[in-house]
Design a protein around this motif. Structure first.
Motif, PDB file in Angstrom:
ATOM      1  N   ALA A 125       0.833  -1.206   0.000  1.00 15.40           N
ATOM      2  CA  ALA A 125       0.000   0.000   0.000  1.00 15.40           C
ATOM      3  C   ALA A 125       0.868   1.256   0.000  1.00 15.40           C
ATOM      4  N   TYR A 126       1.921   1.245   0.819  1.00 13.83           N
ATOM      5  CA  TYR A 126       2.813   2.407   0.864  1.00 13.83           C
ATOM      6  C   TYR A 126       3.556   2.567  -0.466  1.00 13.83           C
ATOM      7  N   PHE A 127       4.061   1.454  -1.016  1.00 13.30           N
ATOM      8  CA  PHE A 127       4.826   1.486  -2.261  1.00 13.30           C
ATOM      9  C   PHE A 127       3.971   2.026  -3.403  1.00 13.30           C
ATOM     10  N   ALA A 128       2.728   1.633  -3.417  1.00 18.77           N
ATOM     11  CA  ALA A 128       1.863   2.041  -4.527  1.00 18.77           C
ATOM     12  C   ALA A 128       1.358   3.467  -4.389  1.00 18.77           C
ATOM     13  N   SER A 131       4.302   9.390  -2.439  1.00 20.64           N
ATOM     14  CA  SER A 131       4.633  10.416  -3.429  1.00 20.64           C
ATOM     15  C   SER A 131       6.101  10.383  -3.817  1.00 20.64           C
ATOM     16  N   GLU A 132       6.958   9.728  -2.988  1.00 19.73           N
ATOM     17  CA  GLU A 132       8.371   9.606  -3.317  1.00 19.73           C
ATOM     18  C   GLU A 132       8.568   8.596  -4.448  1.00 19.73           C
ATOM     19  N   GLY A 133       9.640   8.770  -5.163  1.00 18.11           N
ATOM     20  CA  GLY A 133       9.953   7.816  -6.227  1.00 18.11           C
ATOM     21  C   GLY A 133      10.661   6.593  -5.653  1.00 18.11           C
ATOM     22  N   LEU A 134       9.924   5.540  -5.337  1.00 17.39           N
ATOM     23  CA  LEU A 134      10.483   4.336  -4.715  1.00 17.39           C
ATOM     24  C   LEU A 134      10.870   3.316  -5.780  1.00 17.39           C
ATOM     25  N   PHE A 135      11.819   2.451  -5.443  1.00 14.45           N
ATOM     26  CA  PHE A 135      12.249   1.412  -6.368  1.00 14.45           C
ATOM     27  C   PHE A 135      12.789   0.233  -5.565  1.00 14.45           C
ATOM     28  N   VAL A 136      12.808  -0.939  -6.184  1.00 12.12           N
ATOM     29  CA  VAL A 136      13.352  -2.164  -5.590  1.00 12.12           C
ATOM     30  C   VAL A 136      14.515  -2.610  -6.462  1.00 12.12           C
ATOM     31  N   ILE A 137      15.688  -2.839  -5.811  1.00 14.34           N
ATOM     32  CA  ILE A 137      16.902  -3.232  -6.511  1.00 14.34           C
ATOM     33  C   ILE A 137      17.295  -4.645  -6.107  1.00 14.34           C
ATOM     34  N   ALA A 138      17.641  -5.480  -7.075  1.00 16.04           N
ATOM     35  CA  ALA A 138      18.123  -6.840  -6.815  1.00 16.04           C
ATOM     36  C   ALA A 138      19.641  -6.847  -6.824  1.00 16.04           C
ATOM     37  N   VAL A 139      20.242  -7.510  -5.807  1.00 16.10           N
ATOM     38  CA  VAL A 139      21.701  -7.619  -5.721  1.00 16.10           C
ATOM     39  C   VAL A 139      22.128  -8.895  -6.426  1.00 16.10           C
ATOM     40  N   ARG A 140      22.973  -8.777  -7.416  1.00 17.69           N
ATOM     41  CA  ARG A 140      23.462  -9.933  -8.161  1.00 17.69           C
ATOM     42  C   ARG A 140      24.940 -10.166  -7.866  1.00 17.69           C
ATOM     43  N   GLU A 148      14.285  -4.201 -10.006  1.00 20.23           N
ATOM     44  CA  GLU A 148      13.192  -5.171  -9.857  1.00 20.23           C
ATOM     45  C   GLU A 148      11.834  -4.523 -10.076  1.00 20.23           C
ATOM     46  N   GLU A 149      11.638  -3.345  -9.506  1.00 15.96           N
ATOM     47  CA  GLU A 149      10.307  -2.724  -9.591  1.00 15.96           C
ATOM     48  C   GLU A 149      10.423  -1.221  -9.336  1.00 15.96           C
ATOM     49  N   LEU A 150       9.581  -0.447  -9.986  1.00 20.66           N
ATOM     50  CA  LEU A 150       9.476   0.991  -9.765  1.00 20.66           C
ATOM     51  C   LEU A 150       8.080   1.304  -9.263  1.00 20.66           C
ATOM     52  N   SER A 151       7.996   2.218  -8.312  1.00 20.06           N
ATOM     53  CA  SER A 151       6.679   2.636  -7.824  1.00 20.06           C
ATOM     54  C   SER A 151       6.006   3.528  -8.859  1.00 20.06           C
ATOM     55  N   PRO A 152       4.673   3.652  -8.778  1.00 19.61           N
ATOM     56  CA  PRO A 152       3.994   4.563  -9.718  1.00 19.61           C
ATOM     57  C   PRO A 152       4.561   5.974  -9.689  1.00 19.61           C
ATOM     58  N   ALA A 153       4.928   6.495  -8.497  1.00 15.72           N
ATOM     59  CA  ALA A 153       5.505   7.833  -8.412  1.00 15.72           C
ATOM     60  C   ALA A 153       6.848   7.881  -9.121  1.00 15.72           C
ATOM     61  N   ASN A 154       7.666   6.831  -8.993  1.00 18.79           N
ATOM     62  CA  ASN A 154       8.960   6.781  -9.676  1.00 18.79           C
ATOM     63  C   ASN A 154       8.751   6.752 -11.186  1.00 18.79           C
ATOM     64  N   GLU A 155       7.775   5.997 -11.650  1.00 19.72           N
ATOM     65  CA  GLU A 155       7.487   5.968 -13.080  1.00 19.72           C
ATOM     66  C   GLU A 155       7.151   7.364 -13.593  1.00 19.72           C
ATOM     67  N   ALA A 156       6.345   8.105 -12.798  1.00 17.53           N
ATOM     68  CA  ALA A 156       5.957   9.456 -13.219  1.00 17.53           C
ATOM     69  C   ALA A 156       7.144  10.399 -13.233  1.00 17.53           C
ATOM     70  N   ILE A 157       8.069  10.229 -12.263  1.00 15.08           N
ATOM     71  CA  ILE A 157       9.229  11.122 -12.178  1.00 15.08           C
ATOM     72  C   ILE A 157      10.263  10.773 -13.244  1.00 15.08           C
ATOM     73  N   SER A 158      10.567   9.494 -13.416  1.00 12.21           N
ATOM     74  CA  SER A 158      11.667   9.080 -14.301  1.00 12.21           C
ATOM     75  C   SER A 158      11.242   8.880 -15.738  1.00 12.21           C
ATOM     76  N   GLY A 159       9.975   8.678 -15.965  1.00  9.70           N
ATOM     77  CA  GLY A 159       9.507   8.378 -17.317  1.00  9.70           C
ATOM     78  C   GLY A 159       9.719   6.922 -17.705  1.00  9.70           C
ATOM     79  N   LEU A 160      10.273   6.113 -16.803  1.00 10.24           N
ATOM     80  CA  LEU A 160      10.468   4.688 -17.055  1.00 10.24           C
ATOM     81  C   LEU A 160       9.220   3.909 -16.654  1.00 10.24           C
ATOM     82  N   ARG A 161       9.053   2.736 -17.218  1.00 11.89           N
ATOM     83  CA  ARG A 161       7.943   1.876 -16.866  1.00 11.89           C
ATOM     84  C   ARG A 161       8.484   0.615 -16.191  1.00 11.89           C
TER      85      ARG A 161
END
Length: 199
Positions: A125-128, A131-140, A148-161
């Protein structure tokens, strides 16, 4: 021939006076002092009598002797049955304790799973909705990182999907300088094993 040697004749004479042909009476053994049951019968054509007797304690002693073998078998069998019963009760108690422990452990596991689901729901719920641009990073391996994933706010800020970049390495999505800067931050976070703050 009128009476046994060890039994006084008064009882026999009284019995014969009442019933001369055959009958029973009781006397007392002169040898042991025990009560004796006697039976007599007059021999046909004679004035002689046949008398048989038995001390009253004889059947009781025979009965007690007859109990010895059954008791000798029954007592060990009863003890063995008692022992088996105790073993079964102990086993039942152990199984009951194990079942109670299993129920308790299952309850703890279910509570932990419920708490995890609740925490996950709060995170989603918080991730979705943040208002901050949140993201999930996988360590390889090899110090590499992937999105791994971008929040809707991050998509709006970065233009990435999120669907387009999920699973792709940083350097395949971002410019090299930006990817290098973020990779260095992520490596510091992994090394510290704790959150870090940066601008």
């Amino acid at each position: 021939a009128g009476r046994p040697r060890q039994v006084p004749g008064a009882g026999f004479l009284a019995a014969v006076a009442a019933r001369s042909e055959a009958g029973t009476y009781q006397g007392v053994s002169a040898a042991t002092g025990e009560t004796v049951s006697l039976a007599y019968r007059r021999l046909p054509g004679h004035t002689a009598y046949v008398i048989v007797g038995m001390e009253r304690s004889v059947p009781r002693r025979a009965w007690l002797r007859g109990l010895v073998l059954p008791l000798a078998l029954a007592i060990p069998a009863a003890l063995a049955l008692f022992g088996l019963t105790q073993v079964a009760l102990a086993q039942a108690r152990r199984e009951s304790a194990a079942l109670a422990a299993l129920r308790e452990e299952t309850g703890r596991a279910e509570a932990a799973e419920a708490a995890r689901r609740a925490a996950d729901a709060r995170y989603r719920a918080y991730f979705a909705n943040a208002s901050e641009g949140l993201f999930v990073i996988a360590v390889r391996g090899g110090g590499d990182f992937a999105i791994e994933e971008l929040s809707p706010a991050n998509e709006a800020i970065s233009g990435l999907r999120s669907a387009a970049v999920a699973g792709r390495p940083l350097h395949a999505v971002l410019p090299a300088a930006e990817a290098d800067r973020l990779a260095a931050r992520f490596a510091a976070c992994v090394a510290a094993r704790a959150p870090i703050a940066y601008e």
